[in-house]
Write a protein that holds these residues in place. Structure first.
Motif, PDB file in Angstrom:
ATOM      1  N   GLN A 126       0.837  -1.208   0.000  1.00 21.34           N
ATOM      2  CA  GLN A 126       0.000   0.000   0.000  1.00 21.34           C
ATOM      3  C   GLN A 126       0.868   1.252   0.000  1.00 21.34           C
ATOM      4  N   ALA A 127       1.930   1.247   0.792  1.00 23.93           N
ATOM      5  CA  ALA A 127       2.845   2.388   0.801  1.00 23.93           C
ATOM      6  C   ALA A 127       3.508   2.568  -0.559  1.00 23.93           C
ATOM      7  N   GLY A 128       3.793   1.454  -1.240  1.00 28.37           N
ATOM      8  CA  GLY A 128       4.352   1.550  -2.581  1.00 28.37           C
ATOM      9  C   GLY A 128       3.407   2.233  -3.546  1.00 28.37           C
ATOM     10  N   LEU A 129       2.115   1.910  -3.458  1.00 26.20           N
ATOM     11  CA  LEU A 129       1.125   2.589  -4.287  1.00 26.20           C
ATOM     12  C   LEU A 129       1.057   4.078  -3.953  1.00 26.20           C
ATOM     13  N   MET A 130       1.127   4.387  -2.678  1.00 24.97           N
ATOM     14  CA  MET A 130       1.087   5.791  -2.267  1.00 24.97           C
ATOM     15  C   MET A 130       2.282   6.557  -2.828  1.00 24.97           C
ATOM     16  N   GLY A 131       3.442   5.925  -2.809  1.00 24.95           N
ATOM     17  CA  GLY A 131       4.623   6.576  -3.368  1.00 24.95           C
ATOM     18  C   GLY A 131       4.496   6.814  -4.857  1.00 24.95           C
ATOM     19  N   ALA A 132       3.873   5.861  -5.553  1.00 25.00           N
ATOM     20  CA  ALA A 132       3.713   5.992  -7.005  1.00 25.00           C
ATOM     21  C   ALA A 132       2.681   7.040  -7.381  1.00 25.00           C
ATOM     22  N   THR A 133       1.700   7.269  -6.514  1.00 24.41           N
ATOM     23  CA  THR A 133       0.607   8.198  -6.831  1.00 24.41           C
ATOM     24  C   THR A 133       0.726   9.521  -6.093  1.00 24.41           C
ATOM     25  N   GLN A 134       1.831   9.748  -5.390  1.00 25.88           N
ATOM     26  CA  GLN A 134       1.985  11.005  -4.651  1.00 25.88           C
ATOM     27  C   GLN A 134       1.901  12.190  -5.601  1.00 25.88           C
ATOM     28  N   ARG A 135       1.288  13.272  -5.122  1.00 28.34           N
ATOM     29  CA  ARG A 135       1.202  14.491  -5.919  1.00 28.34           C
ATOM     30  C   ARG A 135       2.325  15.433  -5.498  1.00 28.34           C
ATOM     31  N   PRO A 136       3.149  15.850  -6.444  1.00 31.05           N
ATOM     32  CA  PRO A 136       4.217  16.785  -6.112  1.00 31.05           C
ATOM     33  C   PRO A 136       3.652  18.122  -5.633  1.00 31.05           C
ATOM     34  N   VAL A 137       4.429  18.794  -4.814  1.00 33.57           N
ATOM     35  CA  VAL A 137       4.067  20.124  -4.333  1.00 33.57           C
ATOM     36  C   VAL A 137       5.145  21.096  -4.789  1.00 33.57           C
ATOM     37  N   THR A 138       4.752  22.289  -5.147  1.00 35.98           N
ATOM     38  CA  THR A 138       5.769  23.268  -5.525  1.00 35.98           C
ATOM     39  C   THR A 138       6.512  23.753  -4.279  1.00 35.98           C
ATOM     40  N   GLU A 139       7.774  24.047  -4.471  1.00 36.66           N
ATOM     41  CA  GLU A 139       8.549  24.637  -3.384  1.00 36.66           C
ATOM     42  C   GLU A 139       7.915  25.954  -2.953  1.00 36.66           C
ATOM     43  N   ALA A 140       7.384  26.693  -3.928  1.00 32.33           N
ATOM     44  CA  ALA A 140       6.753  27.983  -3.622  1.00 32.33           C
ATOM     45  C   ALA A 140       5.583  27.807  -2.660  1.00 32.33           C
ATOM     46  N   ALA A 141       4.768  26.756  -2.852  1.00 34.93           N
ATOM     47  CA  ALA A 141       3.610  26.544  -1.973  1.00 34.93           C
ATOM     48  C   ALA A 141       4.054  26.312  -0.539  1.00 34.93           C
ATOM     49  N   LEU A 142       5.153  25.577  -0.366  1.00 36.43           N
ATOM     50  CA  LEU A 142       5.632  25.291   0.984  1.00 36.43           C
ATOM     51  C   LEU A 142       6.275  26.511   1.642  1.00 36.43           C
ATOM     52  N   LYS A 143       6.671  27.479   0.818  1.00 38.33           N
ATOM     53  CA  LYS A 143       7.256  28.710   1.344  1.00 38.33           C
ATOM     54  C   LYS A 143       6.232  29.827   1.502  1.00 38.33           C
ATOM     55  N   ASP A 144       5.063  29.670   0.877  1.00 37.11           N
ATOM     56  CA  ASP A 144       4.025  30.705   0.945  1.00 37.11           C
ATOM     57  C   ASP A 144       3.559  30.902   2.384  1.00 37.11           C
ATOM     58  N   ALA A 145       3.441  32.144   2.785  1.00 40.59           N
ATOM     59  CA  ALA A 145       2.988  32.469   4.138  1.00 40.59           C
ATOM     60  C   ALA A 145       1.484  32.666   4.171  1.00 40.59           C
ATOM     61  N   VAL A 146       0.883  32.311   5.284  1.00 39.94           N
ATOM     62  CA  VAL A 146      -0.542  32.539   5.495  1.00 39.94           C
ATOM     63  C   VAL A 146      -0.806  34.041   5.501  1.00 39.94           C
ATOM     64  N   GLN A 147      -1.780  34.458   4.698  1.00 39.24           N
ATOM     65  CA  GLN A 147      -2.094  35.878   4.567  1.00 39.24           C
ATOM     66  C   GLN A 147      -3.304  36.311   5.386  1.00 39.24           C
ATOM     67  N   ALA A 148      -4.184  35.389   5.708  1.00 36.64           N
ATOM     68  CA  ALA A 148      -5.396  35.758   6.450  1.00 36.64           C
ATOM     69  C   ALA A 148      -5.025  36.363   7.802  1.00 36.64           C
ATOM     70  N   PRO A 149      -5.528  37.547   8.135  1.00 31.90           N
ATOM     71  CA  PRO A 149      -5.215  38.130   9.436  1.00 31.90           C
ATOM     72  C   PRO A 149      -5.791  37.342  10.602  1.00 31.90           C
ATOM     73  N   ALA A 150      -6.854  36.581  10.331  1.00 35.34           N
ATOM     74  CA  ALA A 150      -7.470  35.741  11.369  1.00 35.34           C
ATOM     75  C   ALA A 150      -7.747  34.366  10.757  1.00 35.34           C
ATOM     76  N   PRO A 151      -6.764  33.459  10.781  1.00 35.55           N
ATOM     77  CA  PRO A 151      -7.003  32.111  10.259  1.00 35.55           C
ATOM     78  C   PRO A 151      -8.232  31.489  10.913  1.00 35.55           C
ATOM     79  N   GLY A 152      -8.888  30.590  10.189  1.00 32.01           N
ATOM     80  CA  GLY A 152     -10.183  30.077  10.626  1.00 32.01           C
ATOM     81  C   GLY A 152     -10.215  29.476  12.011  1.00 32.01           C
ATOM     82  N   TRP A 153      -9.107  28.882  12.464  1.00 30.22           N
ATOM     83  CA  TRP A 153      -9.112  28.240  13.784  1.00 30.22           C
ATOM     84  C   TRP A 153      -9.291  29.231  14.925  1.00 30.22           C
ATOM     85  N   ARG A 154      -9.077  30.507  14.637  1.00 26.73           N
ATOM     86  CA  ARG A 154      -9.187  31.491  15.715  1.00 26.73           C
ATOM     87  C   ARG A 154     -10.618  31.710  16.182  1.00 26.73           C
TER      88      ARG A 154
END
Length: 245
Positions: A149-177
């Protein structure tokens, strides 16, 4: 007051895809709860959150919004100022303050080994996207998932852009607040240190936190029953809150 059950919207994170929620979807269905698994684009935080907001807008009635990993950033943005979102569930997920990014939060406590497990690919439109090397995918991401199952997960993983992982949260009040949240994660998470996940649950004033001994980052796959139980707690909280209003 309507007794309509909320719809559960499931948002996967980096290196996963919407089928990673299959066990959770089945468990929710057995309890009479409708769910939708979003195909998170993983291109930019703002774009991913806008996509999830569009999914929420297509649903009639209240939503319990669930995010895994980087998806915690996405649901925090997508729920900001969105009255349709009645509750949040963080599954091995970041709980960000404004200005936080996936990179900054993952490095806020020691213990992540994700960086050394990644490889990068150039994107034709500019920048790079990241994947977990197949040779270490199970060890890094899904150590408590069966090998095939882990092998299937590795084969079907969706790549993420480096930019997305560096993007900062912009909402002044994130929903959990300003809405209730529930949290579930693995104690042996190698992508996001458990200390980061504990701190996020505390930051959000968690209504219920489950830390799964021995569990990996992929708890929606390895322990879907625990994830379902957490989501059902959130669903009950929404129904009870609406009944009392």
């Amino acid at each position: 007051m309507s007794d309509q059950k909320p719809t559960v919207v499931l948002v996967h994170g980096a290196f996963a895809e919407s089928a990673s929620w299959n066990g959770v979807i089945s468990g929710l269905y057995a309890e009479g709860i409708t769910s939708v698994a979003a195909a998170n684009p993983l291109r930019s935080l703002a774009g991913d959150a806008a996509y999830v907001r569009d999914i929420i807008a297509s649903i009639d009635g209240p939503v319990v919004l669930v995010g895994h990993s980087y998806g915690g950033l996405v649901i925090s943005e997508a729920s900001a100022g969105n009255d349709q979102v009645a509750a949040l569930v963080y599954v091995s997920a970041f709980v960000p303050e404004p200005g936080d990014s996936a990179f900054s939060l993952s490095a806020s406590e020691p213990g992540s080994t994700l960086g050394e497990a990644l490889e990068s690919h150039l994107i034709a439109t500019g920048g790079v996207e990241l994947v977990i090397r197949r040779s270490v995918f199970r060890e890094q991401f899904a150590a408590d998932v069966p090998v095939q199952q882990a092998g299937l997960m590795g084969a079907t993983q969706r790549p993420v852009t480096e930019a997305a992982l560096k993007d900062a949260v912009q909402a002044p009040a994130p929903g959990w607040r300003d809405r209730p949240s529930w949290h579930v994660f693995g104690a042996e998470d190698r992508n996001i240190p458990a200390a980061v996940l504990r701190a996020g649950a505390e930051r959000a004033g968690s209504r219920g936190t489950i830390e799964l001994a021995g569990a990996s980052h992929a708890v929606s796959v390895s322990q879907p029953e625990a994830v379902v139980a957490t989501i059902l707690d959130a669903v009950r909280g929404v129904i009870e809150g609406r009944a009392a209003a």
